[in-house]
Design an enzyme around this catalytic site. Structure first.
Site, PDB file in Angstrom:
ATOM      1  N   GLY A  49     -39.946 -41.819  -1.980  1.00  0.00           N
ATOM      2  CA  GLY A  49     -40.734 -41.151  -0.958  1.00  0.00           C
ATOM      3  C   GLY A  49     -40.659 -41.892   0.360  1.00  0.00           C
ATOM      4  O   GLY A  49     -39.690 -42.608   0.640  1.00  0.00           O
ATOM      5  N   SER A  50     -41.700 -41.744   1.149  1.00  0.00           N
ATOM      6  CA  SER A  50     -41.725 -42.351   2.471  1.00  0.00           C
ATOM      7  C   SER A  50     -41.949 -43.856   2.390  1.00  0.00           C
ATOM      8  O   SER A  50     -42.464 -44.378   1.392  1.00  0.00           O
ATOM      9  CB  SER A  50     -42.839 -41.727   3.311  1.00  0.00           C
ATOM     10  OG  SER A  50     -44.118 -42.091   2.799  1.00  0.00           O
TER      11      SER A  50
ATOM     12  N   CYS B  88     -32.866 -38.255   2.041  1.00  0.00           N
ATOM     13  CA  CYS B  88     -33.061 -39.645   2.469  1.00  0.00           C
ATOM     14  C   CYS B  88     -31.775 -40.206   3.057  1.00  0.00           C
ATOM     15  O   CYS B  88     -31.804 -41.154   3.843  1.00  0.00           O
ATOM     16  CB  CYS B  88     -33.550 -40.505   1.307  1.00  0.00           C
ATOM     17  SG  CYS B  88     -32.511 -40.418  -0.162  1.00  0.00           S
TER      18      CYS B  88
ATOM     19  N   GLY C 158     -44.337 -46.075  -0.055  1.00  0.00           N
ATOM     20  CA  GLY C 158     -43.765 -47.179  -0.805  1.00  0.00           C
ATOM     21  C   GLY C 158     -44.489 -48.491  -0.592  1.00  0.00           C
ATOM     22  O   GLY C 158     -44.646 -49.289  -1.525  1.00  0.00           O
TER      23      GLY C 158
ATOM     24  N   GLU D 258     -37.426 -46.391  -3.708  1.00  0.00           N
ATOM     25  CA  GLU D 258     -36.378 -45.700  -2.953  1.00  0.00           C
ATOM     26  C   GLU D 258     -37.080 -44.962  -1.823  1.00  0.00           C
ATOM     27  O   GLU D 258     -37.651 -43.884  -2.030  1.00  0.00           O
ATOM     28  CB  GLU D 258     -35.613 -44.726  -3.847  1.00  0.00           C
ATOM     29  CG  GLU D 258     -34.822 -45.380  -4.966  1.00  0.00           C
ATOM     30  CD  GLU D 258     -33.638 -46.182  -4.479  1.00  0.00           C
ATOM     31  OE1 GLU D 258     -33.311 -46.086  -3.269  1.00  0.00           O
ATOM     32  OE2 GLU D 258     -33.031 -46.897  -5.295  1.00  0.00           O
TER      33      GLU D 258
END
Length: 512
Positions: free
Chosen positions: A243-244, A299, A248, A265
């Protein structure tokens, strides 16, 4: 839209996906909260899914813990055989699941089918891996001693996935975790819950036919609260979160606070360097796909294009021509190149970024805009755009999940690499050049600081055979291929004395 998988028509309440039952009874209770899944393609309500309560969550974790006790003792090649059968099921349902991914998330049908292919590929990879979970043997300094290391399963693995790859990233984690002997609890994005439920249903017959313990594959639905439960729960041995960067950091802090393990990630702010030695016929299609694929919601999306001064105007002209050919529309219609953003909140983010470009002195060479009218009723369709900008501008330093490409100049290769590295994120990067020295410089320790660095291909489209992940604010995690399996296991060093004396290490003597 008619159901493309045998899904219940009424609101569903996910629990554990097991060898016994996938769907709990779904009588709607007005006091229960639900997730409404709307398609960004046409704005239609697809499904209403009940949120997991804290009691649901705790029950799922308890069932997963109990399953782990038996699953870890199943021989790894046998676990691999079960994953192989899962791969066959995804082959069988590739078209149906790929269509559902496209409809619920909004990516093009070809990309939806490609995402299911990633599941199939990681299943194949995991099957081979199940016979290659290698340890090492080392020579001991003590006579009649043997040293070795081996790898054991961790336990319960939590998986938090993002909307942009609603099923593939789950599979990268789950298939490897399963062959490693772990059990999984999956929290899908609240924006794409139905694809997660579909995946659990697809593997149902495999789990039932192989008498897999209840709790090996579990699903919990919800938003930030469920993510926090996973992050703070000491029963979760590893939490893999996609995610963002903001999300994270919160996950990392919570997991570290209990000395747990996390695999992150996170965001990417990916750049392509275009050298004066580039083959532009090769570069332009890669740039365009990297910038507009999945409507800029990967991403690994190409967000910055760093072009050598001498070819800057030529590249700009070619890109304007290429963007003029893009067709935007229903992602299920394969004649369209670009589908919608995930929701109107994402559209608002796109509009805010466009305003920031203007405010910070930028100029659009391909104009932005939000589309409306026939075929765009959902309000989620935007125009892919290109802005001339400077690398240090705050908006360029920020990752906007939308098809906005920033066009930057450079003079020397050192300047280009400095710009490439000059952002907080470090996921994917690329250079287009036919000059071997430039390519090798870019790949050297003094070159790209990203986890992925490519030559003469774009920033997106990673294969499952290589470890996927990035550095800096991308989180440092690695998933999928290579030796990423080690994240899902614990290392144990063993020393065996098969002699008749007890020599101590480092020559230490101890006598009673």
């Amino acid at each position: 839209m008619q159901s493309i998988l045998p899904l219940p028509a009424q609101p569903v309440k996910p629990g554990t996906s097991t060898g016994q039952q996938f769907w709990h009874s779904a009588t709607a209770d007005r006091t229960e909260k639900t997730i409404d899944s709307y398609s960004p393609a046409d704005g239609q309500l697809i499904a209403r899914v009940h949120l997991s309560t804290r009691a649901d969550y705790d029950r799922v974790v308890e069932i997963a813990q109990a399953a782990f006790a038996g699953w870890r003792l199943v021989p790894a090649p046998r676990r691999g055989e079960i994953v192989r059968q899962m791969g066959d099921q995804f082959r069988r349902y590739k078209r149906e699941l790929g269509t559902l991914v496209s409809y619920e998330m909004g990516k093009s049908l070809q990309e939806g089918l490609g995402e299911v292919q990633e599941i199939i590929d990681i299943c194949d990879f995991a099957v081979g891996l199940s016979r290659q979970l290698y340890g090492l043997s080392m020579h001991s300094e003590r006579p009649a001693h043997r040293m070795l290391e081996q790898w054991h399963p961790l336990g319960v693995v939590g998986i938090i996935s993002a909307f942009n790859f609603p099923v593939a990233v789950w599979s990268w984690n789950a298939m490897l975790a399963w062959v490693c002997g772990d059990v999984c609890i999956w929290k899908p994005s609240e924006k794409t819950p139905l694809t997660a439920l579909a995946c659990q249903q697809i593997i149902g017959d495999v789990l039932r036919n192989n008498d897999v313990p209840e709790g090996v594959s579990c699903l919990v639905t919800g938003g930030r609260d469920v993510g926090e439960w996973l992050a703070r729960d000491p029963r979760i041995a590893l939490l893999s979160a996609t995610g963002s960067t903001r999300m994270g950091k919160a996950v990392a802090e919570a997991v570290a606070g209990r000395l747990g393990r996390s695999l992150l990630e996170l965001g990417g702010n990916n750049a392509i360097i275009v050298s004066e030695h580039a083959d532009l016929d090769l570069a332009i299609p890669a740039i365009v796909f990297g910038a507009v694929g999945t409507a800029g919601q990967r991403c690994t999306t190409t967000r910055r294009l760093i072009v050598q001064d001498s070819i800057y105007n030529d590249v700009k002209k070619r890109l304007k021509h290429a963007y003029a050919q893009l067709r935007i529309g229903n992602p299920l219609d394969e004649s369209f190149h670009v589908g919608p953003l995930i929701d109107t909140q994402a559209v608002a983010g796109y509009q805010a970024a466009v305003k920031a470009v203007y405010d910070q002195g930028g100029r659009f060479v391909v104009e932005p805009g939000v589309l409306s009218g026939l075929g765009f009723e959902s309000g989620c369709y935007v125009k892919p755009c290109i802005a001339e900008a400077e690398n240090h501008w705050p908006i360029v330093q920020h990752e906007t999940f939308a098809p906005i490409l920033y066009l930057l100049r450079y003079t020397t290769l050192d300047d280009a690499i400095a710009q490439q590295n000059g952002v907080p994120q470090g996921l994917s990067s690329s250079i287009f050049t036919l000059n071997m020295r430039e390519a090798e410089r870019f790949l050297s320790a003094a070159g790209s600081d990203c986890g992925i660095a490519n030559v003469n291909i774009g920033t997106s489209g990673a294969e499952i055979g290589g470890a996927f992940g990035g550095e800096k604010e991308t989180g440092g995690g690695r998933e999928s291929g290579s030796d990423a399996w080690k994240a899902y296991m614990r290392r144990q060093t063993n020393t065996i004395n098969y002699g008749t004396t007890l020599p101590l290490a480092q020559g230490i003597t101890f006598e009673l």
